[in-house]
Each structure stands twice: as structure tokens, then as C-alpha cells.
Design a protein around this motif. Structure first.
Motif, PDB file in Angstrom:
ATOM      1  N   GLU A 180      -0.517  -3.901   8.582  1.00  0.00           N
ATOM      2  CA  GLU A 180      -0.954  -3.837   7.189  1.00  0.00           C
ATOM      3  C   GLU A 180      -1.853  -5.031   6.846  1.00  0.00           C
ATOM      4  OE1 GLU A 180      -0.442  -1.484   4.650  1.00  0.00           O
ATOM      5  OE2 GLU A 180       0.028  -0.331   6.445  1.00  0.00           O
ATOM      6  N   ASN A 215      -6.006  -4.846   5.737  1.00  0.00           N
ATOM      7  CA  ASN A 215      -6.627  -5.475   4.565  1.00  0.00           C
ATOM      8  C   ASN A 215      -7.722  -6.471   4.940  1.00  0.00           C
ATOM      9  OD1 ASN A 215      -4.954  -4.088   2.750  1.00  0.00           O
ATOM     10  ND2 ASN A 215      -3.329  -5.624   2.964  1.00  0.00           N
ATOM     11  N   SER A 274       0.836  -1.198   0.000  1.00  0.00           N
ATOM     12  CA  SER A 274       0.000   0.000   0.000  1.00  0.00           C
ATOM     13  C   SER A 274       0.874   1.253   0.000  1.00  0.00           C
ATOM     14  CB  SER A 274      -0.905   0.011   1.227  1.00  0.00           C
ATOM     15  OG  SER A 274      -0.135   0.202   2.404  1.00  0.00           O
ATOM     16  N   GLN A 275       0.250   2.401  -0.327  1.00  0.00           N
ATOM     17  CA  GLN A 275       1.020   3.647  -0.343  1.00  0.00           C
ATOM     18  C   GLN A 275       1.576   3.974   1.030  1.00  0.00           C
ATOM     19  OE1 GLN A 275      -0.987   7.460  -0.521  1.00  0.00           O
ATOM     20  NE2 GLN A 275       0.460   8.199  -2.053  1.00  0.00           N
TER      21      GLN A 275
END
Length: 237
Positions: free
Chosen positions: A118, A122, A2-3
Motif C-alpha cells: 500500500e 501511494n 484505501s478501499q
């Protein structure tokens, strides 16, 4: 990746006092050079002192350090959960400021905690069952006005009323209910305290002048509103 995870990885590399080129970062994270430029701009907007060395690349300003704070996995998960809840807010300024703050916080996560946070990110979703499409972009500025005792001028539209009224107010208190942010302020038009839904503020201006604190009490305000409601109910019987 992800960013956010990429931004934190870039920051970790910069903290090693390396000079990084856009091409090097592009190859490392398998993204375009244009994406690297956007990532660097995001870090700068979040308050990270990134310096561009002409013809060499990116580095951090000398003396920049991140506080040695350690987060447990449960604490990191709490922040991820908070992020999902904040993203349901109807105020874009609040979402933006929280996201930038969280980027800084995540920069001190251990790599193992970051990886698991992270993963949780998700595997989590917050459903929004609101039927109204309401939005605002004033919360962050109004919060500053509250803490700095600045007058605010607003153009306000009540529910089911096409007319917009101009108000000069002293902002004192905010609360959220049913995903709507409510501001309690002294209104000079009504010469009394009034409640304003922030998403119904059409335009606002924070004035540089400061007002004297009226020592607003939310408990007294609620008590007064309750007593007035009782009087109206008794009068209608």
C-alpha cells in the motif's frame, strides 16, 4: 486507508469466522454504514461468498478458504506495478477484471507485505502521454470468445470513416500496441483474416454457436502482411 486495503481487512476479519455487523465495521474503519454496504457488494462481485444473516450481520459461507500462497515483498511490488500499468489500459472491462482478481490475491498477503504494498502504491504513478481519448469495454468478453471458439458479431467503424459496417467474425488473436488492443479475426464479409482495433468496435454480440478452429498462426499472418506490403511498395516504384 484505501478501499482495497479496507476490503482485504474486512475479508481477513470474515475469515476468522466472526459475524460482523455493518455498524461494527463502520466504527472500526471510520466510514459510513453505506460505505460498508458498498464494500460488501464489492467483495461479492469479486467472488467472495459473503452471507447476510438476517438481524445478525455478515459472515462467510462454510468451507470457503483461501489458498495458502505466500508472496514475497518483491512479488507483491510486481503486482502493484502491474496494477498501475493495467489501469492505463483503454479497456474498462480489463481494468475491472484485473482489479477484482488483485483483490483476491491481496487477501493472502501477510499484513507486513500488504502494508508495504500500500505504501508503494501511494508512491508510484504512470504518466499517460496519449493524445487520443480512446476507450473500449469489450476485451474481457472477446478473450472468452477466443478461448471458447464463439462467433462474434460486431459493428465496426474504421478510422476517418463515418460509416459503420456489420461483421461476423471468428476471433483468433489479440495484441496491444501503443495502448491500443488489436483483434485478429476471420471476417466473413471479406472472407479473409482482418485486424480490428477493439476501441473502434461500436457494438458486439458473442454468439452461442462455436466455429471450427482454422489453426491461425500469428507468425504466418505477419509474414503474409509483410509480403503484401513489399508487393505494394514494389508496384508503386
Amino acid at each position: 486507508m484505501s478501499q482495497l486495503a479496507r476490503l482485504i481487512s474486512i475479508l481477513t476479519l470474515l475469515k476468522s469466522r466472526r459475524v460482523l455487523t455493518a455498524t461494527e465495521l463502520s466504527n472500526r474503519f471510520d466510514v459510513s454504514v453505506r460505505t460498508v454496504y458498498r464494500d460488501m457488494q464489492k467483495l461479492i462481485e469479486a467472488g467472495v461468498p459473503v452471507i447476510t444473516l438476517e438481524g445478525r450481520g455478515y459472515t462467510l459461507m462454510d468451507g470457503y478458504t483461501v489458498a495458502p500462497v505466500q508472496f514475497t515483498e518483491k512479488q507483491a511490488n510486481a503486482l502493484i506495478t502491474a496494477e498501475h500499468l493495467v489501469n492505463q489500459s483503454n479497456d474498462s472491462s480489463f481494468v475491472k477484471d484485473f482489479g477484482e482478481a488483485l483483490t483476491k490475491i491481496k487477501s493472502v498477503f501477510r499484513s507486513s507485505v500488504l502494508e508495504k504494498s500500500e505504501l508503494l502504491n501511494n508512491k508510484m504513478y504512470v504518466f499517460d502521454t496519449r493524445k487520443q481519448n480512446i476507450s473500449s469495454n469489450a476485451l474481457s468478453e472477446i478473450q472468452l470468445a477466443i478461448t471458447n471458439f464463439n462467433y462474434v458479431e460486431i459493428n465496426y467503424r474504421k478510422a476517418d470513416d463515418p460509416n459503420i459496417s456489420f461483421r461476423k467474425i471468428e476471433p483468433y488473436f489479440i495484441f496491444s500496441t501503443e495502448n491500443k488492443w488489436i483483434l485478429i479475426a476471420w471476417c466473413y464479409l471479406r472472407n479473409d483474416y482482418r485486424a480490428f482495433r477493439i476501441d473502434r468496435i461500436q457494438h458486439f454480440k458473442i454468439l452461442p454457436d462455436h466455429f471450427e478452429d482454422r489453426k491461425f498462426s500469428i507468425q504466418d499472418y505477419i509474414k503474409r502482411e509483410h509480403e503484401e506490403a513489399l508487393r505494394e511498395n514494389n508496384g508503386s516504384i
